[in-house]
Motif scaffolding. Sequence first.
Motif, mmCIF file in Angstrom:
data_model
loop_
_atom_site.group_PDB
_atom_site.id
_atom_site.type_symbol
_atom_site.label_atom_id
_atom_site.label_comp_id
_atom_site.label_asym_id
_atom_site.label_seq_id
_atom_site.Cartn_x
_atom_site.Cartn_y
_atom_site.Cartn_z
ATOM 1 N N PHE A 35 -2.617 -40.646 17.100
ATOM 2 C CA PHE A 35 -3.134 -39.200 17.553
ATOM 3 C C PHE A 35 -2.397 -38.621 18.476
ATOM 4 C CE2 PHE A 35 -6.240 -36.603 19.744
ATOM 5 C CZ PHE A 35 -6.986 -36.028 18.666
ATOM 6 N N PRO A 36 -2.073 -37.105 18.409
ATOM 7 C CA PRO A 36 -1.198 -36.587 19.685
ATOM 8 C C PRO A 36 -2.088 -36.366 20.813
ATOM 9 C CG PRO A 36 -2.038 -35.033 17.868
ATOM 10 C CD PRO A 36 -2.625 -36.370 17.400
ATOM 11 N N TRP A 37 -2.393 -37.774 21.700
ATOM 12 C CA TRP A 37 -3.190 -37.741 23.072
ATOM 13 C C TRP A 37 -2.317 -36.689 23.789
ATOM 14 C CZ3 TRP A 37 -7.961 -38.144 22.970
ATOM 15 C CH2 TRP A 37 -8.789 -39.124 22.304
ATOM 16 N N HIS A 38 -0.924 -36.988 23.632
ATOM 17 C CA HIS A 38 -0.280 -36.108 24.909
ATOM 18 C C HIS A 38 -0.452 -34.666 24.820
ATOM 19 C CE1 HIS A 38 2.025 -36.155 21.159
ATOM 20 N NE2 HIS A 38 2.813 -35.279 21.513
ATOM 21 N N THR A 39 -0.656 -34.067 23.719
ATOM 22 C CA THR A 39 -0.885 -32.565 23.663
ATOM 23 C C THR A 39 -2.300 -32.321 24.017
ATOM 24 O OG1 THR A 39 0.815 -32.639 21.574
ATOM 25 C CG2 THR A 39 -0.845 -30.637 21.797
ATOM 26 N N PHE A 40 -3.333 -33.184 23.517
ATOM 27 C CA PHE A 40 -4.872 -32.870 23.797
ATOM 28 C C PHE A 40 -5.016 -33.112 25.237
ATOM 29 C CE2 PHE A 40 -9.076 -34.280 24.274
ATOM 30 C CZ PHE A 40 -9.779 -33.640 23.443
ATOM 31 N N VAL A 41 -4.344 -33.990 26.018
ATOM 32 C CA VAL A 41 -4.496 -34.220 27.607
ATOM 33 C C VAL A 41 -3.900 -33.032 28.019
ATOM 34 C CG1 VAL A 41 -4.022 -35.635 29.594
ATOM 35 C CG2 VAL A 41 -4.922 -36.534 27.507
ATOM 36 N N ILE A 42 -2.624 -32.625 27.659
ATOM 37 C CA ILE A 42 -2.061 -31.643 28.258
ATOM 38 C C ILE A 42 -2.639 -30.261 28.060
ATOM 39 C CG2 ILE A 42 0.051 -30.007 28.139
ATOM 40 C CD1 ILE A 42 1.591 -32.974 27.869
ATOM 41 N N ASN A 43 -3.305 -29.794 26.851
ATOM 42 C CA ASN A 43 -3.912 -28.673 26.703
ATOM 43 C C ASN A 43 -5.101 -28.561 27.391
ATOM 44 O OD1 ASN A 43 -2.201 -27.153 25.014
ATOM 45 N ND2 ASN A 43 -3.009 -28.317 23.232
ATOM 46 N N VAL A 44 -6.158 -29.622 27.547
ATOM 47 C CA VAL A 44 -7.360 -29.787 28.276
ATOM 48 C C VAL A 44 -7.093 -29.556 30.013
ATOM 49 C CG1 VAL A 44 -9.416 -31.283 28.665
ATOM 50 C CG2 VAL A 44 -8.451 -30.747 26.268
ATOM 51 N N SER A 45 -6.103 -30.450 30.311
ATOM 52 C CA SER A 45 -5.844 -30.318 31.839
ATOM 53 C C SER A 45 -5.344 -28.985 32.134
ATOM 54 C CB SER A 45 -5.014 -31.454 32.116
ATOM 55 O OG SER A 45 -3.610 -31.399 31.484
ATOM 56 N N GLY A 46 -4.581 -28.521 31.367
ATOM 57 C CA GLY A 46 -4.037 -26.935 31.411
ATOM 58 C C GLY A 46 -5.117 -25.870 31.427
ATOM 59 N N ALA A 47 -5.958 -26.101 30.631
ATOM 60 C CA ALA A 47 -7.375 -25.250 30.514
ATOM 61 C C ALA A 47 -8.208 -25.418 31.860
ATOM 62 C CB ALA A 47 -8.283 -25.562 29.144
ATOM 63 N N PHE A 48 -8.242 -26.769 32.285
ATOM 64 C CA PHE A 48 -9.091 -26.836 33.714
ATOM 65 C C PHE A 48 -8.360 -26.257 34.728
ATOM 66 C CE2 PHE A 48 -9.828 -29.501 37.413
ATOM 67 C CZ PHE A 48 -11.189 -29.365 37.611
ATOM 68 N N PHE A 106 -10.138 -28.722 16.279
ATOM 69 C CA PHE A 106 -11.419 -28.368 17.165
ATOM 70 C C PHE A 106 -11.622 -29.012 18.335
ATOM 71 C CE2 PHE A 106 -11.450 -27.303 12.527
ATOM 72 C CZ PHE A 106 -11.441 -25.548 12.836
ATOM 73 N N GLY A 107 -11.171 -30.212 18.365
ATOM 74 C CA GLY A 107 -11.609 -31.176 19.505
ATOM 75 C C GLY A 107 -10.987 -30.656 20.745
ATOM 76 N N SER A 108 -9.518 -30.133 20.699
ATOM 77 C CA SER A 108 -8.761 -29.562 21.499
ATOM 78 C C SER A 108 -9.473 -28.065 22.056
ATOM 79 C CB SER A 108 -7.428 -29.405 21.198
ATOM 80 O OG SER A 108 -6.734 -30.588 20.939
ATOM 81 N N GLY A 109 -9.869 -27.315 21.018
ATOM 82 C CA GLY A 109 -10.546 -26.196 21.342
ATOM 83 C C GLY A 109 -11.729 -26.290 21.993
ATOM 84 N N ALA A 110 -12.732 -27.133 21.753
ATOM 85 C CA ALA A 110 -13.886 -27.480 22.390
ATOM 86 C C ALA A 110 -13.758 -28.047 23.856
ATOM 87 C CB ALA A 110 -14.450 -28.271 21.647
ATOM 88 N N ALA A 111 -12.848 -28.988 23.725
ATOM 89 C CA ALA A 111 -12.544 -29.820 25.130
ATOM 90 C C ALA A 111 -11.817 -28.674 26.126
ATOM 91 C CB ALA A 111 -11.678 -30.931 24.937
ATOM 92 N N GLY A 112 -11.000 -27.703 25.690
ATOM 93 C CA GLY A 112 -10.286 -26.850 26.258
ATOM 94 C C GLY A 112 -11.329 -25.761 26.921
ATOM 95 N N LEU A 113 -12.307 -25.415 26.103
ATOM 96 C CA LEU A 113 -13.316 -24.503 26.498
ATOM 97 C C LEU A 113 -14.133 -25.121 27.565
ATOM 98 C CD1 LEU A 113 -14.510 -22.871 23.403
ATOM 99 C CD2 LEU A 113 -13.238 -21.488 25.142
ATOM 100 N N LEU A 114 -14.475 -26.327 27.597
ATOM 101 C CA LEU A 114 -15.313 -27.083 28.591
ATOM 102 C C LEU A 114 -14.704 -27.236 29.737
ATOM 103 C CD1 LEU A 114 -17.680 -28.662 29.294
ATOM 104 C CD2 LEU A 114 -16.668 -30.579 28.272
ATOM 105 N N ALA A 115 -13.158 -27.683 29.649
ATOM 106 C CA ALA A 115 -12.379 -27.847 30.671
ATOM 107 C C ALA A 115 -12.260 -26.447 31.658
ATOM 108 C CB ALA A 115 -10.924 -28.627 30.470
#
Length: 126
Positions: A35-48, A106-115
């Motif tokens: 699973f591309p955790w690297h992209t997920f974490v980077i996008n969510v932390s960047g949104a925050f 969709f998880g990245s989108g939702a987590a990014g919005l929350l972040a």
Amino acid sequence: MRATDVLIVAAGGAVGAAARYVLGGWLTDRFGTAFPWHTFVINVSGAFALGVLMALSVERGIVTPQWRLALGVGVLGGYTTFSTLSYESIALLSQGSYALGLLNMFGSGAAGLLAAWLGLATGRIV
């Protein structure tokens, strides 16, 4: 548009891209590529981080417009990875990993919005 602004964005982008590369490699080494955790974490932390920056800049006037340009457009623009998110989601779907592909997109989108919301809230109380 001023030449100095372009240089500010370019310098920030270099820092953000380097940070993305280093953190992405570290995350991939730790968690693998199923699973591309690297992209997920980077996008969510960047949104925050962008949420915090915008709260401190636009809402509170603590961060100057030039720093907002350097950090928001430059560093975070080079750091976040929406195009990679899109490609990796399609790759997962084409490999038959439908649940992971949809979770990634969709998880990245939702987590990014929350972040981003949490970042704004954090920036408002700092």
